[in-house]
Structures are given as C-alpha cells and as structure tokens.
Design an enzyme around this catalytic site. Structure first.
Site, PDB file in Angstrom:
ATOM      1  N   THR A 106     -54.218 -37.561  46.418  1.00 54.22           N
ATOM      2  CA  THR A 106     -54.676 -38.609  47.098  1.00 54.22           C
ATOM      3  C   THR A 106     -55.830 -38.448  47.444  1.00 54.22           C
ATOM      4  O   THR A 106     -56.020 -37.485  48.191  1.00 54.22           O
ATOM      5  CB  THR A 106     -53.378 -39.086  48.184  1.00 54.22           C
ATOM      6  N   LYS A 127     -54.984 -41.111  43.296  1.00 52.50           N
ATOM      7  CA  LYS A 127     -54.532 -42.172  43.772  1.00 52.50           C
ATOM      8  C   LYS A 127     -55.522 -42.572  44.986  1.00 52.50           C
ATOM      9  O   LYS A 127     -55.880 -41.540  45.774  1.00 52.50           O
ATOM     10  CB  LYS A 127     -53.229 -41.704  44.497  1.00 52.50           C
ATOM     11  N   SER A 144     -44.101 -37.550  47.945  1.00 52.26           N
ATOM     12  CA  SER A 144     -44.958 -37.493  49.061  1.00 52.26           C
ATOM     13  C   SER A 144     -45.136 -35.800  49.263  1.00 52.26           C
ATOM     14  O   SER A 144     -43.847 -35.360  49.849  1.00 52.26           O
ATOM     15  CB  SER A 144     -45.219 -38.291  50.095  1.00 52.26           C
ATOM     16  N   HIS A 180     -54.011 -47.538  50.193  1.00 56.40           N
ATOM     17  CA  HIS A 180     -53.139 -47.001  51.026  1.00 56.40           C
ATOM     18  C   HIS A 180     -52.345 -47.942  52.162  1.00 56.40           C
ATOM     19  O   HIS A 180     -52.077 -47.980  52.980  1.00 56.40           O
ATOM     20  CB  HIS A 180     -53.895 -46.198  52.149  1.00 56.40           C
TER      21      HIS A 180
END
Length: 375
Positions: A173, A226, A123, A250
């Site tokens: 994301t 994502k 991340s 998530h």
C-alpha cells in the site's frame, strides 16, 4: 449498541438467507450492532469527506448504453485473475482491524471467499496471524497487503511468512505516507492506535520505487501496488514490473478532495494498455458499480464497506450472502446490457449522465428507512 468484538455472527447461511434479501438490509442491521467508533471507521473519511462522496458521485454520474436482441441465456459472471478462475470479478478488499466487525476476522473472510470462489486480501494490521488465515480454504486465492512499518529486512521477513503461509500474491500500500485527519474521530476525541504510533508512518514515508524493485527481484509471486491514482504512476508501476495495478484512494480516508476512483480509471487503463490487470475499489456497493468499472477497463473490483456491512450484520455467513446477492445483481445487469461474459464489456456501454441522488457513503441504497440518520 454493542461492541462489534463482543457480538456473535448469525448462525448459519440458511438463517442469513432467510433474514436478508437485499444488500441494503445488511447496512441497517450492521448499524444497529456496531459501536459508533467502528461504524464511523467503516463509513467515514478524511477531513470534509469529499473524496468519500466523490467515489459514489463518480459512479452515480455514469449511465448505461445497453444493447438488445441478443441471446443472454448463458450469462456468465466468471473471469480469471492472476491465472485463477474466479466466480465473478470481485475480490474482498483489505480492511485493517477487521476483527472489529467479526471476532473471527480474516479467517471469516478467507472462509467466505473460498466458499464463494473469489480472492481475498488480508491487511497486515488485521487479525488473525498470516499463518492461521493461510490454513483456511488452503486452495483459495489470498493476497497479503502490507503497510510498511520497518526497513527492507522487516518487509521481507513479513512477506516471507506470507509466502510460506500459501498466499498467492503480495501487495504494497503506497498512499499512507501520513495518517490523515479523520475528523469524525477527532471530534469524539477518539484516537486510533495507528494515529498514535510515532513510528507507524516513518518507513511508509520513505517507501519508493527502489523498494518496489527489491521486492520484485526477491519474490516470484505477483506484486500488487495499492493506491495508484494517476496514469503517470500506473505507467511507472508497469515499467517497474508490477504485476497488478490497484486503483484506490483508501476509500477517501487519506487525501481529501481526490477524484472518485472510477473517474481515474479511463486514463489509467489507457496508460496500462492491457499489459497487467487493474483492480479498483472506492464506493463499490452494487452490481451496477461493478459492471461500470469493467466497462471502463478494470479487471476486477474490490469491496470494502460492503464487506464490513456483511460481516458486521452476519459474520462469515453474512459475507457469503452479500457475495451471492452481488453476483445476482451482476448477472441481471449483464443480461440487461446484452452481454454474456465480462470480457464483452467496453467503454461503449457507458456514458456520462447527471446523477439523480445526493452522493454519500450509502447513497446506493435508497430503500433504507431513514438512511440519512444512519450516517
């Protein structure tokens, strides 16, 4: 209970192998070691946490249709992902602030993934720096996941660093337009740093397909999106040249009252129609969960909570052991299903069934003493 950043991982894989023999044992040890805020961050979600529970409920509402009288002496869990052979169809999901579970953070994750032979995601809001993670098991498949906190030049500057550091794919994301109301935190008056930053979501709110196109045009590496949750967006992603569809809600941390991710998988798989790989996360904590996802069209699954429990309980060695136990479960499940390779699985191997346990974030582990109190 100790702050996770101050704890030290257990010493050595042999020590961990002696201590842990089931996946659920990691959960209890991690709960004893982790600070309450860190624990709630790992297992909690938005508002009523309905989406969190639906992730598990959707998995628990599927049953197997096994085949028999098949030779399963050579059951093989390996598969290919982004042109690389991996030990099993499981990757380590991106976890923000993962250093709260293990001070070595993504360096431990990259080491565990490389040691075992599976992909890992880092991340953009996790330590250490991209460059440092890139040096750990350089030949391992690493994917960099980005929260967009700046303009296109900002995005490209970070992606350029990931490319130079040796990451094998880039991930955007797309389900964090706004920081959600995480009421476990609110009730304790605990405020995560990302919820306090007024600029944190401004650029994320502006993220659109045009920005995806710019990234696709600039970079030769595969682009992963994502946060896909519908067939409509999956089709758009493929139309825009996205290389991997990443189904995720998530972990229930963003939009409350969403579907469980595996409930969205069949329609997304139909829309994608085999054109690109599909990965999925959301409540995946057992080998049976992995097999169900593969049967319904996923190429691989990503593990988040299970990864956090492994790191929180035993650091890098704990995470390796988690992967070993998960591989053992998958191997046994495949053999009992009558298949010897993951590509033999298809929707005929699963069916809908009434769940027999109350769904919650740890309901896959019915043997944890006092599991209700851990929540």
């Amino acid at each position: 209970m100790n702050d996770a950043s101050a704890s030290q991982p257990l010493q050595g894989i042999d020590h961990v192998r002696e201590q842990f023999h089931n996946l659920h044992e990691f959960v209890a040890v991690a709960r004893a070691k982790l600070d309450r805020n860190v624990w709630d961050y790992l297992i909690g979600g938005a508002e009523t946490e309905t989406t969190v529970r639906r992730n598990r409920l959707a998995l628990d509402s599927l049953a197997f249709r096994p085949r028999v009288l098949r030779d399963v002496n050579s059951t093989d869990t390996s598969t290919t992902f982004l042109g690389r052979k991996i030990a099993m169809p499981v990757a380590l999901a991106p976890i923000g602030s993962i250093e709260r579970f293990d001070p070595n953070a993504c360096a431990s994750v990259a080491d565990a993934a490389g040691t075992f032979g599976c992909p890992m995601f880092q991340s953009s809001v996790a330590k250490p720096d991209i460059e440092q993670t890139g040096k750990v098991v350089p030949n391992g498949l690493k994917i960099f996941q980005l929260y967009v906190r700046g303009d296109q030049a900002w995005v490209e500057a970070i992606f350029d660093r990931a490319v130079k550091a040796g990451f094998g794919a880039l991930c955007l994301t797309v389900d964090t337009h706004h920081y959600s109301r995480r009421e476990r935190d609110i009730s304790k008056r605990y405020h995560a740093a990302s919820s306090r930053d007024p600029n944190a979501s401004r650029h994320q709110k502006a993220l659109d397909w045009a920005q995806v196109d710019k990234c696709k045009k600039k970079y030769k590496l595969p682009i992963v999106i994502k946060g896909i949750a519908t067939a409509e967006d999956a089709k758009l992603a493929v139309d825009h040249g996205v290389d991997v569809i990443y189904i995720s809600n998530h972990g229930g941390r963003q939009l409350d009252h969403g579907l469980g991710t595996i409930d969205t998988l069949p329609e997304i798989a139909a829309a994608v129609n085999g054109r690109v790989p599909i990965v999925l996360d959301g409540g995946v904590t057992r080998g049976t969960d992995v097999v169900k996802a593969l049967a319904l069209g996923a190429t691989a699954v990503n593990i988040g909570k299970l990864q956090g429990w492994g790191l929180g309980a035993g650091g890098q060695a704990g995470l390796v052991k988690v992967l070993e136990l998960l591989e053992e479960e998958i191997t046994i499940d495949m053999a009992l299903m009558g298949v010897t390779s993951v590509d033999q699985l298809n929707p005929k191997y699963v069916c809908k069934a009434a769940p027999v346990i109350f769904a919650h974030e740890m309901s896959a582990f019915t043997h944890i003493p006092g599991s209700g109190q851990l929540r």
